[in-house]
Scaffold this motif. Structure first.
Motif, PDB file in Angstrom:
ATOM      1  N   TYR A 229     -22.907  54.340  88.885  1.00 57.69           N
ATOM      2  CA  TYR A 229     -23.679  52.806  88.068  1.00 57.69           C
ATOM      3  C   TYR A 229     -24.515  51.853  88.541  1.00 57.69           C
ATOM      4  N   ASP A 230     -23.881  50.910  89.467  1.00 58.01           N
ATOM      5  CA  ASP A 230     -25.011  50.068  89.805  1.00 58.01           C
ATOM      6  C   ASP A 230     -26.253  50.660  90.604  1.00 58.01           C
ATOM      7  N   ARG A 231     -26.625  52.022  91.286  1.00 60.72           N
ATOM      8  CA  ARG A 231     -27.473  52.214  92.493  1.00 60.72           C
ATOM      9  C   ARG A 231     -28.036  52.726  91.057  1.00 60.72           C
ATOM     10  N   TYR A 232     -27.725  53.986  89.732  1.00 57.91           N
ATOM     11  CA  TYR A 232     -28.757  54.197  89.160  1.00 57.91           C
ATOM     12  C   TYR A 232     -29.231  53.453  88.266  1.00 57.91           C
ATOM     13  N   HIS A 233     -28.859  51.732  88.090  1.00 55.35           N
ATOM     14  CA  HIS A 233     -29.926  51.037  87.347  1.00 55.35           C
ATOM     15  C   HIS A 233     -31.262  50.865  88.473  1.00 55.35           C
ATOM     16  N   GLU A 234     -30.326  50.117  89.932  1.00 54.61           N
ATOM     17  CA  GLU A 234     -31.609  50.050  90.949  1.00 54.61           C
ATOM     18  C   GLU A 234     -32.422  51.342  90.566  1.00 54.61           C
ATOM     19  N   LYS A 235     -32.488  51.885  90.763  1.00 58.20           N
ATOM     20  CA  LYS A 235     -33.611  53.379  90.626  1.00 58.20           C
ATOM     21  C   LYS A 235     -34.085  53.524  90.124  1.00 58.20           C
ATOM     22  N   PHE A 236     -33.287  53.438  88.506  1.00 58.29           N
ATOM     23  CA  PHE A 236     -34.054  54.118  87.176  1.00 58.29           C
ATOM     24  C   PHE A 236     -34.841  52.857  85.968  1.00 58.29           C
ATOM     25  N   LYS A 237     -34.184  51.624  86.795  1.00 58.04           N
ATOM     26  CA  LYS A 237     -34.454  50.638  85.734  1.00 58.04           C
ATOM     27  C   LYS A 237     -34.538  50.573  84.416  1.00 58.04           C
ATOM     28  N   GLU A 238     -34.461  51.781  84.059  1.00 56.12           N
ATOM     29  CA  GLU A 238     -33.797  51.816  82.419  1.00 56.12           C
ATOM     30  C   GLU A 238     -31.960  51.368  82.334  1.00 56.12           C
ATOM     31  N   PRO A 239     -32.288  50.523  81.664  1.00 60.34           N
ATOM     32  CA  PRO A 239     -30.687  50.109  80.949  1.00 60.34           C
ATOM     33  C   PRO A 239     -29.170  51.004  81.137  1.00 60.34           C
ATOM     34  N   TYR A 240     -28.578  51.729  81.289  1.00 61.73           N
ATOM     35  CA  TYR A 240     -27.319  52.592  80.750  1.00 61.73           C
ATOM     36  C   TYR A 240     -27.481  52.568  78.856  1.00 61.73           C
ATOM     37  N   PRO A 241     -27.627  53.686  78.404  1.00 62.91           N
ATOM     38  CA  PRO A 241     -28.104  54.056  76.874  1.00 62.91           C
ATOM     39  C   PRO A 241     -26.730  53.526  75.975  1.00 62.91           C
ATOM     40  N   PHE A 242     -25.580  53.703  76.619  1.00 61.83           N
ATOM     41  CA  PHE A 242     -25.235  53.854  75.338  1.00 61.83           C
ATOM     42  C   PHE A 242     -23.599  52.559  75.409  1.00 61.83           C
ATOM     43  N   ASP A 243     -22.083  52.523  74.280  1.00 65.89           N
ATOM     44  CA  ASP A 243     -21.656  51.401  75.139  1.00 65.89           C
ATOM     45  C   ASP A 243     -20.911  51.067  75.753  1.00 65.89           C
ATOM     46  N   SER A 244     -20.871  53.119  75.989  1.00 62.23           N
ATOM     47  CA  SER A 244     -19.240  52.739  76.653  1.00 62.23           C
ATOM     48  C   SER A 244     -19.714  54.481  78.048  1.00 62.23           C
ATOM     49  N   TYR A 245     -18.306  54.067  78.794  1.00 60.84           N
ATOM     50  CA  TYR A 245     -18.405  55.168  79.641  1.00 60.84           C
ATOM     51  C   TYR A 245     -16.749  55.619  79.929  1.00 60.84           C
ATOM     52  N   ASP A 246     -16.227  56.659  79.096  1.00 58.92           N
ATOM     53  CA  ASP A 246     -15.303  56.651  79.768  1.00 58.92           C
ATOM     54  C   ASP A 246     -15.126  58.495  80.358  1.00 58.92           C
ATOM     55  N   GLN A 247     -14.097  58.674  81.130  1.00 63.10           N
ATOM     56  CA  GLN A 247     -13.984  59.718  82.061  1.00 63.10           C
ATOM     57  C   GLN A 247     -13.053  60.541  81.677  1.00 63.10           C
ATOM     58  N   ALA A 248     -12.754  61.531  81.045  1.00 65.76           N
ATOM     59  CA  ALA A 248     -11.089  62.179  80.486  1.00 65.76           C
ATOM     60  C   ALA A 248     -10.819  63.824  81.487  1.00 65.76           C
ATOM     61  N   PHE A 249     -10.216  63.611  81.945  1.00 69.57           N
ATOM     62  CA  PHE A 249      -9.620  64.665  83.285  1.00 69.57           C
ATOM     63  C   PHE A 249      -8.925  65.491  82.115  1.00 69.57           C
ATOM     64  N   VAL A 250      -9.337  66.212  81.827  1.00 69.11           N
ATOM     65  CA  VAL A 250      -9.380  67.169  79.652  1.00 69.11           C
ATOM     66  C   VAL A 250      -8.321  68.984  80.541  1.00 69.11           C
ATOM     67  N   PRO A 251      -7.236  69.280  80.227  1.00 68.61           N
ATOM     68  CA  PRO A 251      -6.757  70.309  80.493  1.00 68.61           C
ATOM     69  C   PRO A 251      -7.426  71.972  80.164  1.00 68.61           C
ATOM     70  N   GLU A 252      -7.116  72.931  81.097  1.00 66.29           N
ATOM     71  CA  GLU A 252      -8.129  73.850  80.687  1.00 66.29           C
ATOM     72  C   GLU A 252      -9.318  74.296  80.029  1.00 66.29           C
ATOM     73  N   PHE A 253     -10.211  73.236  81.182  1.00 68.50           N
ATOM     74  CA  PHE A 253     -11.632  72.858  80.711  1.00 68.50           C
ATOM     75  C   PHE A 253     -12.438  74.267  81.320  1.00 68.50           C
ATOM     76  N   ASN A 254     -13.063  74.443  80.829  1.00 65.96           N
ATOM     77  CA  ASN A 254     -14.447  76.058  81.173  1.00 65.96           C
ATOM     78  C   ASN A 254     -15.271  76.175  81.982  1.00 65.96           C
ATOM     79  N   ALA A 255     -15.360  74.255  82.247  1.00 69.23           N
ATOM     80  CA  ALA A 255     -16.972  74.519  83.146  1.00 69.23           C
ATOM     81  C   ALA A 255     -15.628  73.606  84.700  1.00 69.23           C
ATOM     82  N   GLY A 256     -16.402  72.964  85.245  1.00 71.01           N
ATOM     83  CA  GLY A 256     -16.560  71.520  85.858  1.00 71.01           C
ATOM     84  C   GLY A 256     -16.755  70.633  85.722  1.00 71.01           C
ATOM     85  N   ALA A 257     -17.667  70.133  84.823  1.00 69.94           N
ATOM     86  CA  ALA A 257     -17.563  68.936  83.926  1.00 69.94           C
ATOM     87  C   ALA A 257     -18.828  69.246  82.604  1.00 69.94           C
TER      88      ALA A 257
END
Length: 396
Positions: A229-257
């Protein structure tokens, strides 16, 4: 099912501008179906005809500007909107939708370990139609405001901060304008590890039966997340555009992510249950970095049509490896890329189905053909090309 063609998408984008979806989902009505109510505010730039997409178990009612439309006019997944006048309109659709058991739309899973049930969405590429009515193409971005009714004891996650209003009712903060395929919700008795970084709530989530395994790796996962997250802010300059960052590890997912804004979903095999190699940990870290790159390139800035999916994925692939190398302990990720990912690209490139990294728009005339381009060329060969461009021209 009628697939959407590029020509149809261009025609619809010229006719309408979509402003806001207000969607209410009720997940308490049984094991097979759920209730879906959507109100869509849009503008017609001129008089004309168009259509909205929906794949219901039962279409109960439709109104356009307060006037009822015949639900029986639904043809496969298309509901015609004829005789639109120039100006503002509101479409309301009330339907019963089916849960999926194959990872499309709203997937429902019951954990055999403890009997707990979880649901989550996978809307890509055109499966949002399985959850609510929608003008389903990537260039018709809109604000999405979702509310959910869930069983007592469940936690709801979404693209924005979710608020528990009591009695099983949850509201999710409205999104900035995003594409239809990026809307996401996940609901169930999640085990969550929450923290804060850069003034935003961060969280990682899994089903309860995997709680000890997630807890064992929580520091590692969150350390990688913060560093990227910190490195992308340095690279892109544009602030992260959303209000939170959740990562959910879900069962039987039909893709990688999947790079849903503010709610990235991963297959829960990434919650390791036993001893694993450092290479496997590096792979998980790379997927975290890849999906986070999409928050800017894919979610904030989005393709107009699916012929540009290579830049979405090639760029995230390149950025994932490069950012891990720069910002984390995984400093030899390009070696793994050369061993694992490039061979995937070489294999795809040798088949009769090979195609350019950036296909001609005429080669992607509809959504069905778009799916054929999700392969080692669009990911690994494209990332290789971008890496070579950096070697020639420099990163900036």
């Amino acid at each position: 099912m009628s697939v959407l063609t590029r020509d149809e998408a261009q025609t619809r984008a010229q006719l309408i501008d979509v402003h806001r979806y207000t969607v209410a989902l009720d997940l308490t009505t049984g094991d097979e179906t759920f209730e879906s109510r959507a109100a869509i505010q849009f503008t017609a730039r001129a008089a004309g005809d168009t259509f909205v997409e929906l794949k219901p178990a039962l279409l109960r009612s439709v109104t356009l500007d307060g006037q009822p439309l015949d639900p029986h006019t639904l043809d496969q997944n298309r509901l015609a909107l004829t005789g639109l006048t120039e100006g503002e309109h509101e479409l309301r659709v009330d339907a019963t939708m089916r849960y999926s058991r194959t990872g499309e739309g709203m997937h429902r899973f019951t954990d055999p370990t403890d009997g707990e049930t979880y649901v989550y969405t996978q809307m890509f590429l055109e499966d949002v139609q399985r959850v609510f009515a929608v003008f389903d193409q990537p260039d018709l971005k809109a604000v999405f405001a979702l509310s959910l009714t869930a069983p007592e004891g469940w936690t709801v996650l979404g693209n924005g901060i979710a608020t528990d209003e009591g009695d099983g009712h949850w509201s999710i903060a409205p999104t900035p304008p995003i594409s239809t395929y990026l809307v996401a919700v996940a609901a169930g008795p999640w085990h969550s590890v929450r923290t804060e970084h850069a003034g935003l709530p961060f969280g990682i989530h899994c089903r309860r039966s995997l709680a000890p395994h997630l807890d064992a790796d929580a520091d590692e996962i969150l350390t990688i997340t913060r560093a990227c997250y910190d490195r992308y802010h340095e690279k892109f300059k544009e602030p992260y555009p959303f209000d939170s960052y959740d990562q959910a590890f879900v069962p039987e997912f039909n893709a990688g992510a999947m790079e849903n804004p503010g709610l990235v979903t991963f297959r829960d095999e990434f919650v390791y249950r036993s001893a694993v190699t450092d290479t496997e940990r590096q792979t998980r870290a790379m997927v975290i970095a890849h999906e986070m790159a999409h928050m800017w390139f894919g979610d904030l800035v989005t393709l107009t049509w699916w012929d540009d999916i290579w830049l979405n994925e090639s760029f995230a692939e390149y950025m994932g490896y490069q950012t891990l190398t720069e910002a984390t302990r995984h400093t030899d990720t390009w070696v793994a890329f050369g061993i694992d990912r490039k061979s995937w690209g070489y294999d795809a490139d040798q088949r009769p189905s090979t195609h350019p990294v950036a296909p001609d728009p005429d080669a992607v005339p509809d959504t069905a053909s778009a799916m054929l381009n999700f392969d080692g060329i669009s990911y690994a060969k494209g990332a290789s090309a971008l890496r070579q461009l950096v070697a020639w021209l420099g990163e900036k």
